[in-house]
Write an enzyme that holds these catalytic residues in place. Sequence first.
Site, mmCIF file in Angstrom:
data_model
loop_
_atom_site.group_PDB
_atom_site.id
_atom_site.type_symbol
_atom_site.label_atom_id
_atom_site.label_comp_id
_atom_site.label_asym_id
_atom_site.label_seq_id
_atom_site.Cartn_x
_atom_site.Cartn_y
_atom_site.Cartn_z
ATOM 1 N N CYS A 181 0.847 -1.414 -0.218
ATOM 2 C CA CYS A 181 0.405 -0.093 -0.067
ATOM 3 C C CYS A 181 0.741 1.811 -0.056
ATOM 4 O O CYS A 181 1.040 1.627 -0.378
ATOM 5 C CB CYS A 181 -0.799 0.101 1.364
ATOM 6 S SG CYS A 181 0.090 0.502 3.055
ATOM 7 N N HIS A 227 -2.789 1.114 7.323
ATOM 8 C CA HIS A 227 -2.749 1.678 5.322
ATOM 9 C C HIS A 227 -3.484 2.589 4.977
ATOM 10 O O HIS A 227 -3.543 3.313 5.500
ATOM 11 C CB HIS A 227 -3.986 0.055 5.977
ATOM 12 C CG HIS A 227 -4.904 0.164 4.231
ATOM 13 N ND1 HIS A 227 -3.692 -0.632 3.019
ATOM 14 C CD2 HIS A 227 -5.689 0.843 2.896
ATOM 15 C CE1 HIS A 227 -4.238 -0.721 1.729
ATOM 16 N NE2 HIS A 227 -5.186 0.021 1.880
ATOM 17 N N GLU A 239 -5.642 1.837 -4.641
ATOM 18 C CA GLU A 239 -5.093 1.007 -3.631
ATOM 19 C C GLU A 239 -4.319 -0.180 -3.512
ATOM 20 O O GLU A 239 -4.752 -0.838 -4.401
ATOM 21 C CB GLU A 239 -5.829 1.182 -2.221
ATOM 22 C CG GLU A 239 -7.085 0.359 -2.397
ATOM 23 C CD GLU A 239 -8.037 -0.230 -1.103
ATOM 24 O OE1 GLU A 239 -7.608 -0.224 0.412
ATOM 25 O OE2 GLU A 239 -9.436 -0.729 -0.831
#
Length: 262
Positions: A181, A227, A239
Amino acid sequence: MTAPELDILGRAHALFTGQREMPLLEPTSALPPVVTDGLPTAYRRAANWHGDELGAARRVDAELSAILVRAQRDHRDAQQQTRAVLEAARADAESAPDNPVAQRELTRRRAARLRAQHAHVLAARRRARRRLALLRALRYRRRRLRMPAPNSRAALAVRAALSRLGCPYVWGATGPDRFDCSGLVKWAYAQAGVHLDRTTYDQINDGVPVARSEVRPGDLVFPHAGHVQMAIGNGMVVEAPHAGANVQISRMGANVAIRRPL
């Protein structure tokens, strides 16, 4: 073992049967040139704007048609590949090995067929995910979004991130073909000449905080400290979500922290 093998191979082949051909789009007709000489400036601007919109629609239609053609080809290829494996198994079912060597060879072929069928299904699934990512990107492009200036660093980062749709998530990877990520947003902003820290725990301190109501494309979105996503407008983010998934477009969550790189 023959009946269970045929059942497994048959169910895999059935995944690619019974689907009708998808109709392809007819090309959007081009408008004839609009004569604007002597007309008010506002009218000329509106005519040019509608012409640009039609051109964009034509390009999206062409890209969508190409995606549909590739998807149909992928489906046919998977159908043929899985059918070939199934037919080989059916042919083997007619033979009865009469010695240990022949029995071992038959067992080897059965194992090879199961592995091949599994590989065909996985490959088809990866291709389908890639096509879905491309379709989502097209849908995103056709929406009216509050985008940054076309040549701004945020816009360059957004375009870079969207160009990676369908790339696999790999923990610790920073591109250009696989990402985690934080690696995705770091790589995307690097294409715009902006340095970000490597991990989400550092990136969450990059730039300045932004309220959710003020989020803009290019902002970093943190559902939690572990994240990070990138806002792309209209309540959506791009993402690299988790292991086993690919870079994708998702909906922005309600409870997020947002940072704007400087």
